[in-house]
Design a protein around this motif. Sequence first.
Motif, short mmCIF file in Angstrom:
data_model
loop_
_atom_site.label_atom_id
_atom_site.label_comp_id
_atom_site.label_asym_id
_atom_site.label_seq_id
_atom_site.Cartn_x
_atom_site.Cartn_y
_atom_site.Cartn_z
N ILE A 418 0.74 -1.11 -0.18
CA ILE A 418 -0.07 -0.10 -0.09
C ILE A 418 0.92 1.05 0.37
O ILE A 418 0.27 2.03 -1.04
CB ILE A 418 -1.28 -0.22 0.83
N LEU A 419 1.72 1.31 0.56
CA LEU A 419 2.85 2.40 0.78
C LEU A 419 3.48 2.07 -0.50
O LEU A 419 3.44 3.48 -1.19
CB LEU A 419 4.12 1.83 1.76
N SER A 422 0.95 4.00 -2.50
CA SER A 422 1.38 4.92 -3.11
C SER A 422 2.37 6.06 -3.50
O SER A 422 1.93 6.80 -4.60
CB SER A 422 0.48 5.67 -1.46
N ILE A 423 3.38 5.30 -3.16
CA ILE A 423 4.24 6.30 -3.94
C ILE A 423 4.21 6.04 -5.32
O ILE A 423 4.56 7.36 -6.14
CB ILE A 423 5.85 6.37 -3.63
N LEU A 425 1.25 5.92 -7.08
CA LEU A 425 0.57 6.94 -8.00
C LEU A 425 1.24 7.68 -7.67
O LEU A 425 1.11 8.82 -8.82
CB LEU A 425 -0.06 6.30 -7.24
N ILE A 426 2.12 8.72 -7.54
CA ILE A 426 2.50 10.17 -7.22
C ILE A 426 3.08 9.87 -8.46
O ILE A 426 3.57 10.71 -8.62
CB ILE A 426 3.43 10.22 -5.87
N ALA A 498 2.90 -2.10 -7.93
CA ALA A 498 1.99 -1.37 -7.88
C ALA A 498 1.42 -0.39 -9.12
O ALA A 498 0.35 -0.48 -9.48
CB ALA A 498 2.60 -0.47 -7.43
#
Length: 873
Positions: A418-419, A422-423, A425-426, A498
């Motif tokens: 999940i971490l 998130s990165i 996605l950035i 991801a």
Amino acid sequence: MCDKEKLICSESGNRLEDKPRCGSKNDDSGRLPWYYAGGFLLFWGLLFFAVVIPYLYRLPTALTIEDVKSHEFIAERAYKNLYYLSNIGTKMVGSKQNEIDAVQYLLKELNQIKEDSLKDYFDIEIDLSEVSGQFVYENVNSLYLHVQNIAVKITPKDSHSQSYLLVNSHFDSKPETPSAGDAGFMIVTMLEVLRTLATTEQSFRHPIVFLFNGAEESSMLASHGFINQHKWAPNIKAVVNLDAAGSGSRELLVQSGPDHNWLLGYYNKYAKHPFGTTLNEEIYQTGALPSDSDFTIFKDHIPGLDFGQAINGFVYHTKYDVIDVIPRESLQNTGDNVLSIIRGLADADELENMEAHKTGRGIYFDFLGITFIYYSEATGTALNFGVAGAALLFVFISMWRMAVISNVSICHVLRWFILVLSIQLICFALGLALPIVVSIVMDNAGLSLTFFSTPMLMIGLYVCPSLIGLSLPITVYYSIQCNEKISRGYHLQLALHAQAVILAVLIICLTSFGLRSTYVLMIPLLFYVVSLVLNLLITLHDRGYAWTGLLKVSQIIPFLCSSYVFYLFIVVLVPMTGRSGSATNQDLFIAVLSAIGTTLSFGFLIPLINTLRRPSLVIFTLIAITSVSVYLASSTHLGFPYRQRTNGQRVAYLQVRNMFYEFDGTLSKDESGYLFNFQDRREEKPLLGTNVNLTGLTSIKSRCEKHMMCGMPLYDFRYVKNRLQSKWLPRSEPIEPPGSTVLKMLNKTYLKSTTVRFEFSLSGPAQMSLFFEPYEDVTITNWTFTEDYLQNPPPFPLSYHIYINYGIGNSPLKFFIDLTKQNGNFKMPLLQVGVSGHFVGAAGDAISQEFASSFPSYSIVATWPALYQRYIF
């Protein structure tokens, strides 16, 4: 045996002590030296320049007269026809060149083909017709009178079919262009295809109608007249439309259908050099591109295939659209395809019962022109959902495997995922956003279109910033993250997982929305899933960075697919930025395409720089390339958009005489000047400091707020759409048009106490416009023109635009208009009428010619005199 107190063993032999410790020397274990980064980037760069670009421009060998016995398309003969046709010059509707010279040349060639045909096999009928009519197009009522069509029907002797195939292109042109590419190229292709069919002992099932139409450039007038009025039109079941927005390349399958997926099957089977993509079709059908074709008219009546020359659009609609820029190999490519496709469709069973074969939309694309892939929309939906679902499943299996091998819980792996997600996605957002930021900054600095004549700048301006966005956050994260329980190799896989999850979610959403071109996301994800499955099966998944080899190999085809299709769009759309008007930042559109193409091409590759010992060097290199590119674009001649002949600045303006007559007949205004309709974002700025005197140039936006249609002779719908960006340069000496435009009121009849009818006669040049605007308490209730246009007025203030084109002959246009006023007081002003006459092809007076000659060599000037008269009745 492993010491259970010191080590944790796995079935594959992985040991916890093999995992890098934070801050230890083992942090770089298994990673390649930094200098391998050059080879990594060089490989993908060479793949693009050595495979994608050559295959995009690849053309077949042109056949010569010596090959005539092969009964194939002969490019040399078509090239000779093109030489004569383009030498006629500008073929504007209503001109002698279009209505007489071009028609006579085509009839001569067609009669020769008929004479040379195998009369035991085929009947050939040639029909020259004139059509008149009207319809609404782009918020304008297009009215045409006596435009010409040449239709040729070839029927096999043994055919009893009443289902015809139509093949169409146009021989007219825009002003100031010999139109070798648009669409003389396609006209001579049709001539040679017809000649080959008529002289080959190979029959077919259905008659074929070849339509050489004489009025496409003025809003597809001749095709509208043909499909609605011609004696053969009721029998036509499908169309192959041929047009151009470029010159001298492969013809692109622009559109198919609508809703007749079987046509793609015939294209797949018979096209010798396939070239097309659903992504192009969907972008085209949004109306975002400044081009249209006769297919717009035909598809409301019959389905078909729409083809167009698309590369080298810099010469499109300019004086440089000449035969010299067209290689014979390009004619051979198009001729091979068109001849083969027509043969196939002329034998199609589907033509006899079209409704029964209305099977919905299709998804299609070619791979480097080598092969063509197509399937139905339903299959595409299932495939997209299947790949997205498989990606989510195998990503979860991979994480479960990581948990087992690393002797941690699946929840532990999911928290880290999940971490990383998130990165990532950035990264994904920055990969799309940074090129957009660059385009906005450059535009705000007055530096739009810097790539227009130097396309290599796009690598530094858009591709490198996208790669920086994709790589920087994840690289920074990996340089500071510390997780002793999950190996670095696993952790890097989480980043790619991801990326897979992001694509899977996008695919599910876009497919649900109905976007067929979602296949461009599905392909890289599909191959990632394949590599992941294989890595899991052969346990490379658990061996440090060993899995990266299979991943790199699996991404070669997606890289080629993504870079090929988006490079195609860049090649096609960059020339269009020079004629899309000044209202919008076209750099933004190119930046978005570049960003999406880069993200799809490198999304699963760029995180792999973290397998190198100094991944930051890659990022610094990308930043350096971007900085150099920005400097070159902003401070050197490389960033200046225009070049003579190859990348010209389009300058369109009218030599205007405006005359306003009041209700009592007095002349209240008589002014002259030049009305500029700037074609690109830079407007007049590149002309400042040159020999062009633009002193006094002002916007007409304030005039548009006061006067009907800005009080200007707006030429066509493009001038109307861009009117708020148009500019006016006053001239002290009056402009004397080479002819007159005369509006006469013939009668004024009271139909009833609240309604009055005005009858008029209008005469003038071949291109004219009428503008109507009733006063506030007056309503137009009936008129000669299209009723639908009256009931559904254009979105701009209640001003109606009637766009008039004459073909052969120019007898006065007679029309009426009924006005209703509730109080019955008709002694007051009721209606404003604007009349514009456009003398297209005329150079203008001596002062206008001197002004036109002052433009720099890189400017491509399109200008003619225009007279505007405003009356109040």
